[in-house]
Design a protein around this motif. Structure first.
Motif, PDB file in Angstrom:
ATOM      1  N   PRO A 106      -9.982  -2.975  -1.326  1.00  0.00           N
ATOM      2  CA  PRO A 106      -9.722  -2.731   0.102  1.00  0.00           C
ATOM      3  C   PRO A 106     -10.776  -1.850   0.754  1.00  0.00           C
ATOM      4  N   THR A 147      -3.326   0.996   5.802  1.00  0.00           N
ATOM      5  CA  THR A 147      -3.714   2.348   5.418  1.00  0.00           C
ATOM      6  C   THR A 147      -5.028   2.770   6.056  1.00  0.00           C
ATOM      7  N   ASP A 192      -7.807   5.383  -4.012  1.00  0.00           N
ATOM      8  CA  ASP A 192      -6.770   5.183  -3.013  1.00  0.00           C
ATOM      9  C   ASP A 192      -5.987   6.480  -2.803  1.00  0.00           C
ATOM     10  N   GLU A 198       0.824  -1.210   0.000  1.00  0.00           N
ATOM     11  CA  GLU A 198       0.000   0.000   0.000  1.00  0.00           C
ATOM     12  C   GLU A 198       0.857   1.259   0.000  1.00  0.00           C
ATOM     13  N   TYR A 238      -7.969  -2.555   4.087  1.00  0.00           N
ATOM     14  CA  TYR A 238      -6.527  -2.394   3.940  1.00  0.00           C
ATOM     15  C   TYR A 238      -5.833  -3.096   5.099  1.00  0.00           C
TER      16      TYR A 238
END
Length: 917
Positions: free
Chosen positions: A542, A567, A631, A258, A564
């Protein structure tokens, strides 16, 4: 002025001096499939054999028009051997230095000569980097001749069993770059970095010809050259083993998929007086990867789940010769599917692929070749070293695979740690080993039992075999839900990334996927996206949104979960849009009437909460609501969609010729003329026979038929009710099927139907016939643009879609989306054809539309990936069939993959409106 010139001269001298102490590279070949150099070439058999010719290097010689194609085993021309020649010059300035010739890979056995003399022992093994010290063989400042003899078959039979009798293409040739590596006589041979999540830094430095008392220095930097922490140094006290430099760093950014934070370490070898001898630079990351038995796999002390895929290093036109750009593209495609992991199948990849995994962020399982057969210990020992030494510093690599599916030499397991100071986990893919269960192609019951009773960390390294259009996304929803219930879950790896097709130069460029052996990718050979691409993207996002339908009292609040590992959701963002969709015949594009952007919720990994959309008061006047998650790099994770309205009665547009309904009949045909359109019904079956408008005859017939049920006509009633006219076929009572056509002046035709079915069925609904040779395309409002299966409903989006006719067979032709098949949640569909387009409107939300029947794949050896379809050509269905995988029928794939079940004789009701004008 003189001082200034002197200073400039000093700077130039120092820069050149430092550069002279760095490793120099001189390429003798090109660098990749798109940048090659021409060598002389001779092959003993197969295409273009028996004479000296020219070839591009690097390449697989089959894809240059030489030799013989083989898949699975070298049964044709197994003695195939080729000779390469290339002349090169090495500058006189390099005299006194050490020069290695490096082959990043040559398939399978390579004998190398420089100026007529052997450079060293024949190298055996087709996927590994090897090198020779050729300093003493070179003419510095003059011409040099490189000669390489490459044999497809090895004289070592264990190599042939491990590499050349395997379920993939068996190419030949120097398929990765060849170059000279030029170093000072005393030099840094290689380094191995172990940088922990704690900031602990351990660096093993291997030197050649360095004197005791020499000093090694290491400087950790960010990639922009900014120094991090203090320099580390150590004197060489032994030349027999590596020198280890240790340090401790604070406030470092850790690596994970990530946030793939990279550093570099500059390592220098200095003499005892401090003069620089040699310097090298290596990218690395601070990262800890470990298996915790009966718990899970941990990275940086976080339990992680592999969302992975298996990937062959292959491209149709160039075989295993790839490029940096292509390797980056493949990693980006995996990331686009929300994957965080990749397994190398079944050999180490190009270094640039691992570089892309490092910089873009993917966990990697790197693998020693051994497809159901193992290397013997002597050759395997050499190849393990070549594998690990080359790739040891890639932070993306979190474990090693010692072979595949029984191709395990247990004597080699301990050797990985000899060259890997991180002591990464070694697994045997397919086997319960080292605290892991990596079972290949488990069915749903295996996953259930492993969840209940398994003691090992569970992550199948091959599952959901994606042959043709089966597997991958189909069944994944159920499998993944059950796998996540395993107390020691660590995810899994789909088989496989892309169809391994090769353009055959001996067949005029035909794409060869070897029957059902190689068309098993989520993408086509040229990375064409199949429908499962988007299903995986949704399931593995995610950011998870579980809302299926908008409730009647929807207030803009949507449940959201952060899946995630590292994150916070507040690092990303959301965008919502409300849109109005055009009606049939309207060529305008959808209109966005309102939109907005939202910062992601403050949710830590594993947490759930609610996202509130500030919708306008009149939001219900729209047709569809879209929500996109992004993201932290503003890459789309997924876009969800929800229709705002239910399917509606069609609004009459344009001129409809109003007139009195006329009825006529013969012994065989009942005819109605309504609004200038003629409708003919077969009196023996009660089915519509055809429709004729002012433009053309429309050959719709054979319906409505009850899908999968034979019904015999008892009577064909027809009668007037006020200004309307009704045609009502009456079937024998055991059919439990009722039909009523309603014709009204000035309106489209309405069809009411109801049926009742008891027990297990493949599909439910009604169908019509229409000649497939007349169909040119379809335009519809509903989920698209890809077809669906009962066990692959995720990944589509509600909107207006327009697909042209094709006869694509997934994995055997690659014009996607496929045209024939089932489509979900269709509100209306226009059948485009050579006669006269017509539109059918549905009134039930969730109606499936059947467009013809997909053709069975030529390479299919069973019906697992060829699900049942109704006999009709156009269907309006309440239930459809699932699809299986190469190894499992659909019923082995979980709850969504079972047949449709009705325990009671419940009546299913629906209405359709037909616009034939």
């Amino acid at each position: 002025m003189i001082k200034k010139l002197f200073l400039i001269a000093v700077i130039i001298f120092l820069t050149q001096s430092i550069h002279a102490q760095e490793t120099q590279y001189q390429y003798l070949s090109g660098t990749d499939k798109d940048h090659t150099l021409t060598w002389d070439f001779f092959i003993n058999t197969g295409m273009k054999s028996g004479h000296w010719d020219k070839i591009q290097v690097p390449s697989n010689w089959e894809q240059q028009g030489f030799g013989t194609y083989n898949y699975y085993q070298d049964t044709k021309n197994p003695e195939e051997t080729a000779q390469y020649r290339y002349k090169f010059n090495v500058s006189k300035n390099n005299a006194g230095k050490t020069v290695f010739i490096v082959f990043e890979a040559a398939m399978t056995e390579a004998e190398v000569k420089i100026n007529g003399k052997l450079a060293g022992p024949i190298h055996q093994g087709g996927f590994y980097t090897f090198q020779y010290d050729i300093t003493s063989l070179l003419n510095f400042g003059g011409d040099n001749l490189l000669e390489v003899k490459v044999s497809k078959q090895s004289t070592d039979q264990s190599i042939n069993k491990a590499e050349r009798k395997a379920d993939f293409w068996l190419f030949g040739g120097i398929f990765r770059p060849v170059y000279l590596k030029i170093l000072p006589k005393a030099n840094i041979d290689r380094i191995a970095v172990d940088a922990k999540a704690s900031g602990a830094f351990n660096l093993d430095v291997y030197t050649a010809n360095a004197e005791i008392g020499s000093v090694l220095k290491a400087r950790v930097q960010k990639l922009n050259g900014e120094n991090v922490g203090a320099e580390i140094s150590s004197k060489i006290i032994s030349v027999e083993k590596a020198a280890t430099l240790r340090g401790q760093f604070k406030d470092i950014a850790l690596w994970n998929p990530e946030s793939p934070n990279l550093y570099q370490v500059v390592v220098s070898l200095n003499d005892s007086k401090g003069h620089l001898i040699h310097r090298t630079k290596q990218k690395f990351s601070f990262r800890t990867a470990e298996l915790r038995p009966q718990d899970g796999f941990y990275v940086n002390n976080k339990k992680i789940i592999f969302k992975g895929v298996n990937r062959h290093s292959e491209w149709p036109e160039s075989g295993r010769t790839l490029s940096k750009a292509l390797n980056i593209q493949d990693v980006k495609l995996m990331k686009e599917m929300n994957m965080n992991a990749v397994r190398m199948s079944h050999y180490p990849p190009d270094p640039s692929f691992l570089d892309a995994c490092d910089s873009l962020g993917l966990f990697v399982i790197n693998e020693l070749t051994g497809w159901q057969a193992k290397y013997d210990t002597e050759i395997g020992t050499k190849l393990v070293k070549e594998l690990v030494v080359r790739d040891v510093n890639h932070p993306s690599i979190v474990m090693w695979a010692n072979g595949n599916e029984g191709g395990f030499n247990y004597a080699l397991d301990s050797l990985y740690a000899k060259y890997d100071n991180q002591k990464r986990l070694v697994i045997h893919p397919w086997e319960k080993f080292n605290g892991t269960d990596t079972k290949h192609y488990p069915d749903y019951n295996y996953v259930t039992n492993a969840t209940l009773y398994g003691r090992e960390v569970f992550f199948p390294t091959e599952f959901m075999h994606g042959l043709h259009d089966g597997g991958h996304g189909a069944g994944l929803d159920d499998f993944w839900s059950m796998m996540m219930k395993h107390p020691y879950a660590a995810g899994g790896f789909l088989w496989s990334f892309a169809d391994e097709g090769v353009t055959r130069l001996d067949r005029n460029g035909e794409m060869d996927i070897q029957g059902n052996s190689a068309p098993d990718g989520i993408l086509g050979p040229h990375r064409e996206k199949e429908g499962s691409f988007y299903t995986i993207k949704e399931i593995w996002s995610p950011v998870q949104i579980s809302l299926k339908d908008l409730p009647v009292n929807f207030d803009g609040k949507i449940a959201v979960a952060n899946q995630y590992h590292f994150t916070n959701l507040n690092q990303g963002s959301f965008e919502w849009r409300l849109a109005k969709l055009p009606a049939p015949g309207d060529q305008n594009k959808p209109t966005v009437t309102a939109s907005g952007k939202l910062k992601g919720n403050n949710l830590l990994p594993g947490e759930s909460g609610f996202l509130t959309l500030p919708l306008p008061v009149n939001w219900k006047n729209n047709d569809v609501l879209y929500l996109t998650a992004f993201d932290q790099y503003q890459q789309e994770l997924f876009t969800w969609s929800w229709p705002v309205k239910m399917p509606a009665v069609p609004v009459v547009t344009g001129n409809i010729e109003k007139s009195k309904i006329q009825v006529a009949e013969t012994n065989k045909v009942l005819t109605l003329n309504v609004n200038g359109i003629t409708y003919n019904f077969d009196k023996n079956t009660g089915y519509i026979q055809d429709v004729i408008n002012k433009k053309s005859k429309i050959s719709i017939s054979g319906g409505p038929a009850l899908a999968g049920v034979k019904c015999s006509l008892k009577d064909l009633k027809h009668y007037a009710i006020g200004d309307d006219y009704v045609v009502e076929p009456v079937y024998n009572s055991e059919a439990k099927f009722k039909v009523k056509w309603i014709f009204s002046s000035g309106k489209p035709v309405k069809l009411d139907y109801e049926y009742s079915i008891n027990g297990e069925v493949d599909f439910m609904g009604i169908t019509f016939n229409y000649p497939k040779e007349n169909i040119t395309g379809m335009k519809w409002e509903g989920n698209g643009p890809y077809r669906v299966w009962k066990n692959r409903l995720k990944g589509t989006k509600f909107g207006i879609w327009d697909n042209d006719f094709n006869n694509t067979i997934t994995g055997e032709s690659w014009h996607y989306p496929e045209f024939k098949g089932y489509y979900a949640n269709v509100y209306w569909v226009t059948i485009k054809n050579k006669q006269s387009p017509f539109t059918v409107y549905t009134t039930n939300k969730g109606t499936f539309f059947q467009m013809l029947k997909p053709q069975k794949a030529v390479g299919a050896t069973n019906d697992n990936t060829h699900p049942p379809f109704p006999d009709g050509d156009l269907g309006f269905l309440d239930a459809i069939s699932p699809i299986g995988t190469k190894f499992q029928s659909a019923d082995k794939m979980g709850p969504q993959s079972q047949k449709n079940m009705q325990l009671n004789y419940t009546w299913n009701k629906g209405s359709l409106w037909f616009d034939f004008k």
